[in-house]
Motif scaffolding. Sequence first.
Motif, short mmCIF file in Angstrom:
data_model
loop_
_atom_site.label_atom_id
_atom_site.label_comp_id
_atom_site.label_asym_id
_atom_site.label_seq_id
_atom_site.Cartn_x
_atom_site.Cartn_y
_atom_site.Cartn_z
N LYS A 109 -23.67 -37.39 4.75
CA LYS A 109 -23.03 -38.17 3.68
C LYS A 109 -21.52 -38.19 3.88
CE LYS A 109 -22.61 -38.80 -1.22
NZ LYS A 109 -23.29 -38.92 -2.43
N SER A 110 -20.94 -37.06 4.26
CA SER A 110 -19.50 -37.01 4.52
C SER A 110 -19.11 -37.95 5.65
CB SER A 110 -19.07 -35.59 4.89
OG SER A 110 -19.20 -34.74 3.78
N VAL A 111 -19.92 -37.96 6.71
CA VAL A 111 -19.66 -38.84 7.85
C VAL A 111 -19.79 -40.31 7.43
CG1 VAL A 111 -20.60 -39.58 10.09
CG2 VAL A 111 -20.26 -37.15 9.62
N ASP A 112 -20.82 -40.62 6.65
CA ASP A 112 -21.05 -42.01 6.22
C ASP A 112 -19.93 -42.55 5.35
OD1 ASP A 112 -23.46 -42.06 7.56
OD2 ASP A 112 -24.70 -41.78 5.76
N GLU A 113 -19.30 -41.69 4.56
CA GLU A 113 -18.26 -42.12 3.62
C GLU A 113 -16.83 -41.88 4.14
OE1 GLU A 113 -18.71 -43.81 0.82
OE2 GLU A 113 -20.90 -43.72 0.89
N ALA A 114 -16.70 -41.35 5.34
CA ALA A 114 -15.38 -41.01 5.88
C ALA A 114 -14.49 -42.25 6.01
CB ALA A 114 -15.54 -40.33 7.23
N GLN A 115 -13.22 -42.05 5.72
CA GLN A 115 -12.25 -43.14 5.85
C GLN A 115 -11.22 -42.87 6.94
OE1 GLN A 115 -10.70 -44.75 2.12
NE2 GLN A 115 -12.26 -43.56 1.04
N THR A 116 -10.99 -41.61 7.26
CA THR A 116 -9.96 -41.27 8.24
C THR A 116 -10.50 -41.00 9.64
OG1 THR A 116 -10.07 -38.95 7.57
CG2 THR A 116 -8.41 -40.33 6.48
N TYR A 117 -11.80 -40.94 9.78
CA TYR A 117 -12.44 -40.79 11.08
C TYR A 117 -13.76 -41.55 11.01
CZ TYR A 117 -15.25 -37.26 8.66
OH TYR A 117 -16.08 -36.62 7.79
N HIS A 118 -14.32 -41.87 12.18
CA HIS A 118 -15.55 -42.65 12.24
C HIS A 118 -16.45 -42.07 13.32
CE1 HIS A 118 -13.37 -45.37 9.69
NE2 HIS A 118 -12.38 -45.36 10.57
N LEU A 119 -17.67 -41.70 12.93
CA LEU A 119 -18.61 -41.05 13.84
C LEU A 119 -19.94 -41.79 13.84
CD1 LEU A 119 -18.00 -37.33 12.77
CD2 LEU A 119 -16.99 -38.53 14.72
N LYS A 120 -20.57 -41.77 14.99
CA LYS A 120 -21.90 -42.38 15.15
C LYS A 120 -22.87 -41.27 15.57
CE LYS A 120 -24.31 -45.98 17.74
NZ LYS A 120 -24.14 -47.09 18.69
N PRO A 121 -23.92 -41.04 14.76
CA PRO A 121 -24.85 -39.97 15.13
C PRO A 121 -25.64 -40.32 16.38
CG PRO A 121 -25.65 -41.17 13.20
CD PRO A 121 -24.30 -41.73 13.53
N THR A 122 -25.92 -39.31 17.18
CA THR A 122 -26.80 -39.49 18.34
C THR A 122 -28.14 -38.84 17.99
OG1 THR A 122 -26.24 -37.38 19.42
CG2 THR A 122 -24.79 -39.27 19.88
N SER A 123 -29.09 -38.94 18.89
CA SER A 123 -30.40 -38.31 18.68
C SER A 123 -30.40 -36.86 19.12
CB SER A 123 -31.48 -39.10 19.43
OG SER A 123 -31.19 -39.10 20.81
N GLN A 124 -29.28 -36.40 19.68
CA GLN A 124 -29.21 -35.03 20.20
C GLN A 124 -28.98 -34.02 19.07
OE1 GLN A 124 -26.09 -34.33 23.04
NE2 GLN A 124 -27.08 -32.49 23.82
N VAL A 125 -30.01 -33.20 18.81
CA VAL A 125 -29.95 -32.15 17.80
C VAL A 125 -30.35 -30.84 18.48
CG1 VAL A 125 -30.84 -31.33 15.58
CG2 VAL A 125 -30.56 -33.78 15.97
N LYS A 126 -29.52 -29.81 18.29
CA LYS A 126 -29.79 -28.52 18.92
C LYS A 126 -29.65 -27.40 17.91
CE LYS A 126 -28.31 -29.77 23.55
NZ LYS A 126 -27.46 -29.45 24.68
N PRO A 127 -30.43 -26.31 18.09
CA PRO A 127 -30.30 -25.17 17.18
C PRO A 127 -29.03 -24.39 17.46
CG PRO A 127 -31.97 -24.73 18.86
CD PRO A 127 -31.50 -26.14 19.07
N GLY A 128 -28.45 -23.85 16.38
CA GLY A 128 -27.27 -23.01 16.51
C GLY A 128 -27.54 -21.65 15.92
#
Length: 192
Positions: A109-128
């Motif tokens: 949600k933070s990424v979707d509503e961001a105004q000062t930066y712009h990000l595109k999600p990838t399909s890469q998800v890894k455990p941390g």
Amino acid sequence: MKFVGRIKDIGRTLDGKLTVTIESPRMDAGEATGISHMDRLDVEIKRHREKRSLDANAYYWKLASAVADALHVSKPYIHNCLLRKYGQIEVIDGQGVYIVLPDTESAQKSVDEAQTYHLKPTSQVKPGKGGIMYRTYMMLKGSSEYDTKEMSHLIDGLVSECKEMGIETIPPEELERMMAAYGKKIEKRTDK
């Protein structure tokens, strides 16, 4: 110092060093003298592209606002969606920029509503650590950094989206006239 110019001559000295003569109608003698006193320079030569027009920016935001209103979502959300579909990846030193964030609804949600930066999600998800999953995002260039070609692609994509939704756009011939007028401004600047 940054300026627009043309390569007038390329040659070699007797000892084999490359010489490049650059002609610039916009640089005055004082600026040129300042450069001549510098012992070493970092030089980058690339094809000149005009920045986008303010009219194009205003038209983009008018249409983006109409889409946001029609879908009952925020303008930043629509802007981020459009940048993901029609935007440009941020590149530093020839490499795309990536960031890893927790793969949570609040992060998304933070990424979707961001105004000062712009990000595109990838399909890469890894455990941390601690079993938290992390998603990799590509960083996108903000539209304020776009040249004419990049902004034209973004607007074309937005116009296509508007047409699918039944949102009125300016007729293609009017858009062509606007771009032709902008092109004439560019010619006048480069002819000086």
